[in-house]
Design a protein around this motif. Sequence first.
Motif, PDB file in Angstrom:
ATOM      1  N   ARG A   8      -0.568  13.955  -4.837  1.00  0.00           N
ATOM      2  CA  ARG A   8      -0.272  12.518  -4.973  1.00  0.00           C
ATOM      3  C   ARG A   8      -0.761  11.774  -3.731  1.00  0.00           C
ATOM      4  O   ARG A   8      -0.649  12.275  -2.611  1.00  0.00           O
ATOM      5  N   TYR A   9      -1.255  10.561  -3.947  1.00  0.00           N
ATOM      6  CA  TYR A   9      -1.806   9.760  -2.857  1.00  0.00           C
ATOM      7  C   TYR A   9      -1.835   8.311  -3.323  1.00  0.00           C
ATOM      8  O   TYR A   9      -1.887   8.031  -4.528  1.00  0.00           O
ATOM      9  N   THR A  10      -1.766   7.385  -2.388  1.00  0.00           N
ATOM     10  CA  THR A  10      -1.700   5.968  -2.750  1.00  0.00           C
ATOM     11  C   THR A  10      -3.078   5.334  -2.683  1.00  0.00           C
ATOM     12  O   THR A  10      -3.880   5.621  -1.787  1.00  0.00           O
ATOM     13  N   ALA A  11      -3.343   4.442  -3.639  1.00  0.00           N
ATOM     14  CA  ALA A  11      -4.607   3.710  -3.689  1.00  0.00           C
ATOM     15  C   ALA A  11      -4.524   2.475  -2.794  1.00  0.00           C
ATOM     16  O   ALA A  11      -3.474   2.157  -2.230  1.00  0.00           O
ATOM     17  N   GLY A  12      -5.664   1.779  -2.719  1.00  0.00           N
ATOM     18  CA  GLY A  12      -5.711   0.586  -1.882  1.00  0.00           C
ATOM     19  C   GLY A  12      -4.766  -0.503  -2.328  1.00  0.00           C
ATOM     20  O   GLY A  12      -4.342  -1.338  -1.522  1.00  0.00           O
ATOM     21  N   ASP A  13      -4.406  -0.525  -3.624  1.00  0.00           N
ATOM     22  CA  ASP A  13      -3.474  -1.547  -4.122  1.00  0.00           C
ATOM     23  C   ASP A  13      -2.021  -1.075  -4.079  1.00  0.00           C
ATOM     24  O   ASP A  13      -1.131  -1.746  -4.613  1.00  0.00           O
ATOM     25  N   GLY A  14      -1.773   0.094  -3.473  1.00  0.00           N
ATOM     26  CA  GLY A  14      -0.405   0.584  -3.328  1.00  0.00           C
ATOM     27  C   GLY A  14       0.083   1.445  -4.473  1.00  0.00           C
ATOM     28  O   GLY A  14       1.189   1.986  -4.410  1.00  0.00           O
ATOM     29  N   THR A  15      -0.705   1.585  -5.547  1.00  0.00           N
ATOM     30  CA  THR A  15      -0.267   2.412  -6.669  1.00  0.00           C
ATOM     31  C   THR A  15      -0.351   3.896  -6.307  1.00  0.00           C
ATOM     32  O   THR A  15      -1.193   4.305  -5.514  1.00  0.00           O
ATOM     33  N   LEU A  16       0.522   4.681  -6.919  1.00  0.00           N
ATOM     34  CA  LEU A  16       0.564   6.120  -6.662  1.00  0.00           C
ATOM     35  C   LEU A  16      -0.344   6.833  -7.655  1.00  0.00           C
ATOM     36  O   LEU A  16      -0.202   6.693  -8.870  1.00  0.00           O
ATOM     37  N   LYS A  17      -1.276   7.601  -7.145  1.00  0.00           N
ATOM     38  CA  LYS A  17      -2.213   8.367  -7.965  1.00  0.00           C
ATOM     39  C   LYS A  17      -1.750   9.828  -8.037  1.00  0.00           C
ATOM     40  O   LYS A  17      -0.970  10.289  -7.199  1.00  0.00           O
ATOM     41  N   VAL A  18      -2.294  10.560  -9.038  1.00  0.00           N
ATOM     42  CA  VAL A  18      -1.913  11.968  -9.176  1.00  0.00           C
ATOM     43  C   VAL A  18      -3.104  12.773  -9.686  1.00  0.00           C
ATOM     44  O   VAL A  18      -3.903  12.296 -10.502  1.00  0.00           O
TER      45      VAL A  18
ATOM     46  N   PHE B  33       2.738  17.501  -3.769  1.00  0.00           N
ATOM     47  CA  PHE B  33       2.344  17.264  -2.379  1.00  0.00           C
ATOM     48  C   PHE B  33       1.869  15.831  -2.215  1.00  0.00           C
ATOM     49  O   PHE B  33       1.151  15.309  -3.084  1.00  0.00           O
ATOM     50  N   MET B  34       2.225  15.195  -1.131  1.00  0.00           N
ATOM     51  CA  MET B  34       1.557  13.979  -0.707  1.00  0.00           C
ATOM     52  C   MET B  34       0.296  14.399   0.041  1.00  0.00           C
ATOM     53  O   MET B  34       0.270  15.444   0.701  1.00  0.00           O
ATOM     54  N   CYS B  35      -0.752  13.580  -0.065  1.00  0.00           N
ATOM     55  CA  CYS B  35      -2.051  13.967   0.500  1.00  0.00           C
ATOM     56  C   CYS B  35      -2.582  12.906   1.464  1.00  0.00           C
ATOM     57  O   CYS B  35      -2.200  11.741   1.413  1.00  0.00           O
ATOM     58  N   SER B  36      -3.526  13.349   2.313  1.00  0.00           N
ATOM     59  CA  SER B  36      -4.278  12.462   3.201  1.00  0.00           C
ATOM     60  C   SER B  36      -5.729  12.421   2.737  1.00  0.00           C
ATOM     61  O   SER B  36      -6.233  13.388   2.162  1.00  0.00           O
ATOM     62  N   TYR B  37      -6.401  11.285   3.034  1.00  0.00           N
ATOM     63  CA  TYR B  37      -7.808  11.118   2.662  1.00  0.00           C
ATOM     64  C   TYR B  37      -8.720  11.508   3.831  1.00  0.00           C
ATOM     65  O   TYR B  37      -8.440  11.179   4.993  1.00  0.00           O
ATOM     66  N   TYR B  38      -9.843  12.161   3.495  1.00  0.00           N
ATOM     67  CA  TYR B  38     -10.869  12.508   4.476  1.00  0.00           C
ATOM     68  C   TYR B  38     -12.234  12.126   3.919  1.00  0.00           C
ATOM     69  O   TYR B  38     -12.460  12.165   2.706  1.00  0.00           O
ATOM     70  N   ASP B  39     -13.159  11.777   4.814  1.00  0.00           N
ATOM     71  CA  ASP B  39     -14.486  11.333   4.375  1.00  0.00           C
ATOM     72  C   ASP B  39     -15.447  12.507   4.208  1.00  0.00           C
ATOM     73  O   ASP B  39     -15.052  13.679   4.336  1.00  0.00           O
ATOM     74  N   ASN B  40     -16.724  12.202   3.960  1.00  0.00           N
ATOM     75  CA  ASN B  40     -17.708  13.243   3.677  1.00  0.00           C
ATOM     76  C   ASN B  40     -17.981  14.146   4.874  1.00  0.00           C
ATOM     77  O   ASN B  40     -18.542  15.242   4.728  1.00  0.00           O
ATOM     78  N   GLU B  41     -17.588  13.716   6.068  1.00  0.00           N
ATOM     79  CA  GLU B  41     -17.756  14.534   7.260  1.00  0.00           C
ATOM     80  C   GLU B  41     -16.495  15.321   7.608  1.00  0.00           C
ATOM     81  O   GLU B  41     -16.438  15.996   8.636  1.00  0.00           O
ATOM     82  N   GLY B  42     -15.491  15.218   6.736  1.00  0.00           N
ATOM     83  CA  GLY B  42     -14.247  15.933   7.006  1.00  0.00           C
ATOM     84  C   GLY B  42     -13.369  15.253   8.037  1.00  0.00           C
ATOM     85  O   GLY B  42     -12.434  15.868   8.556  1.00  0.00           O
ATOM     86  N   LYS B  43     -13.629  13.979   8.294  1.00  0.00           N
ATOM     87  CA  LYS B  43     -12.820  13.222   9.238  1.00  0.00           C
ATOM     88  C   LYS B  43     -11.851  12.324   8.471  1.00  0.00           C
ATOM     89  O   LYS B  43     -12.137  11.919   7.344  1.00  0.00           O
ATOM     90  N   PRO B  44     -10.692  11.994   9.073  1.00  0.00           N
ATOM     91  CA  PRO B  44      -9.769  11.073   8.387  1.00  0.00           C
ATOM     92  C   PRO B  44     -10.483   9.790   7.988  1.00  0.00           C
ATOM     93  O   PRO B  44     -11.274   9.241   8.780  1.00  0.00           O
ATOM     94  N   LEU B  45     -10.256   9.333   6.765  1.00  0.00           N
ATOM     95  CA  LEU B  45     -10.893   8.115   6.278  1.00  0.00           C
ATOM     96  C   LEU B  45     -10.405   6.935   7.114  1.00  0.00           C
ATOM     97  O   LEU B  45      -9.220   6.575   7.066  1.00  0.00           O
ATOM     98  N   ALA B  46     -11.329   6.339   7.881  1.00  0.00           N
ATOM     99  CA  ALA B  46     -10.950   5.325   8.869  1.00  0.00           C
ATOM    100  C   ALA B  46     -10.230   4.140   8.259  1.00  0.00           C
ATOM    101  O   ALA B  46      -9.371   3.525   8.893  1.00  0.00           O
ATOM    102  N   SER B  47     -10.590   3.797   7.017  1.00  0.00           N
ATOM    103  CA  SER B  47     -10.010   2.613   6.392  1.00  0.00           C
ATOM    104  C   SER B  47      -8.868   2.935   5.437  1.00  0.00           C
ATOM    105  O   SER B  47      -8.387   2.044   4.732  1.00  0.00           O
ATOM    106  N   ALA B  48      -8.431   4.178   5.394  1.00  0.00           N
ATOM    107  CA  ALA B  48      -7.276   4.524   4.564  1.00  0.00           C
ATOM    108  C   ALA B  48      -6.018   3.959   5.212  1.00  0.00           C
ATOM    109  O   ALA B  48      -5.803   4.125   6.423  1.00  0.00           O
ATOM    110  N   PRO B  49      -5.165   3.265   4.452  1.00  0.00           N
ATOM    111  CA  PRO B  49      -3.940   2.696   5.040  1.00  0.00           C
ATOM    112  C   PRO B  49      -3.100   3.713   5.801  1.00  0.00           C
ATOM    113  O   PRO B  49      -2.555   3.401   6.864  1.00  0.00           O
TER     114      PRO B  49
END
Length: 517
Positions: free
Chosen positions: A61-71, A130-146
């Motif tokens: 599970r992870y939240t989108a840019g509009d705050g909705t919960l994804k699965v 599980f709650m999840c974190s976003y990572y970019d194509n380089e395996g780094k935390p997505l800079a613009s993820a809330p």
Amino acid sequence: MFNGSVCLNMTSLQTVLMRTSQIVLNPNDLVQFLKKDPASFTKEDILRFCEEKQIKMVNFRYTAGDGTLKVLNFVISSREYLDEILSHGERVDGSNIFSFIEAGSSDLYVIPKYRSAFMNPFTEIPTLEFMCSYYDNEGKPLASAPEYVLKKADAEFTKQTGAQFMGLGELEYYIVGDVDPLFPGRDQMGYHTAAPFTKFEDIRAEAMCALARTGAQIKYGHSEVGCFTLNGKYYEQQEIEFLPTPVEQAVEQIVLAKWILRTIAHRRGLNISYAPKITVGKAGSGMHFHMLAEKDGKNLLIENGKLSDMARRMIAGILDIGDAITAFGNTIPTSYLRLVPHQEAPTYVCWGDRNRSVVIRVPLGWSGVSEMIHDANPYCGFTNPEIQKQTYEYRVPDGSCEPYLTLAALIVGSLHGLNMPDALAKADRLYASGNIFNEENKAFLQGLKQLPASCYESAEVLEEKRATFEANDIFPARMIDSCIARLKAFDDKNLSERLYGNNEAIAELVAKYFNVA
């Protein structure tokens, strides 16, 4: 030497007993099984739990840019496959999650956070979440993820102060059902009402128990002021408030609470709304955030039994950019139908003690009142140590808020205040004594700034003060640009004046945002 050893052993024993009780009373299934704190969960722990409990599915599970919960659902076919997804996560299409990600290069990784693991309270099939974190194509935390913006703000606060920023949310919501002819609710008189005069206490209790199983730290739940009948339906306002936790967990609790409440209500044929305003003249729903800073177990908001200079500086900093924080905390046009005078919602930028009409309220904090329990229980001879529960509360946000960004903005504001040379003078100047709308406060009120009255105005203020949010590389410039553009697109400047007296238009607008994320 002997006495010192005894004291040391007693201290160690007390620590062990406290940790044991935290595990014994913890309703999270993994804590009960593994006998350890969630922060210590490892991949091997998760694998062992899944094998012994015969887990059939895993959900990310992870939240989108509009705050909705994804699965994202996984059926577990082997230990090797479970090990793989726990080790490497999975790919998702970021362009359908965040508006600022282009479809041409949109792949993101979602990586599970082991500490967040909990059993799904609704599925018949044994399912681990599980709650999840976003990572970019380089395996780094997505800079613009809330979530990452919040992590950066939190880390910067600790770097500058050596303290940990703690937060808690208050989630207010309306449940909509049929009118009860036997015990009708009393209009706007629902505060802490007990059944049968409150209709949906059982839903709240079920949700709190389900939330506790996720690892959420809950303070309490109760019915709120809002209570009315509209178009043949009964609307009842309730609230669940959490305990102070590290900020990332504080937000996850809110996100999961929204999902759990909606799921329980939907299964009973009821609707739940976190919308800031349902109808004119009735209590709106906020999402207040309480904050504190602590170091080595000590609450830094209190000094010699009074609010510390650090606390007052932090409050002044938030007030200085509090109007711009609405860009993250009040994100739809109906947000500004709630922020009106005489509705226990803030409109003027000021702060005060125990005052519900200010931007920041300092609630009672149990300082210097440890003897109350002895007075209530005169024959119980026990030691009642002083506790440090003082917080300060930002009362502006509502259910439309992006909670990661709102809390990140509050940390930014707190740091801003700690670095403002005139912070203490500003705190003194903006302190409201008593009801700000009383005649004796008329001159004080005239000298205060007002909060934005629309999404458009909120965007304008954010544009003006964006440098504070972008400092220390916390809020990316591109994120600020996107937020400003989205808010201005509502084109709702002077909306309240345009809607005044037009109940049909107001009802249409409320319906549009009734099921806000």
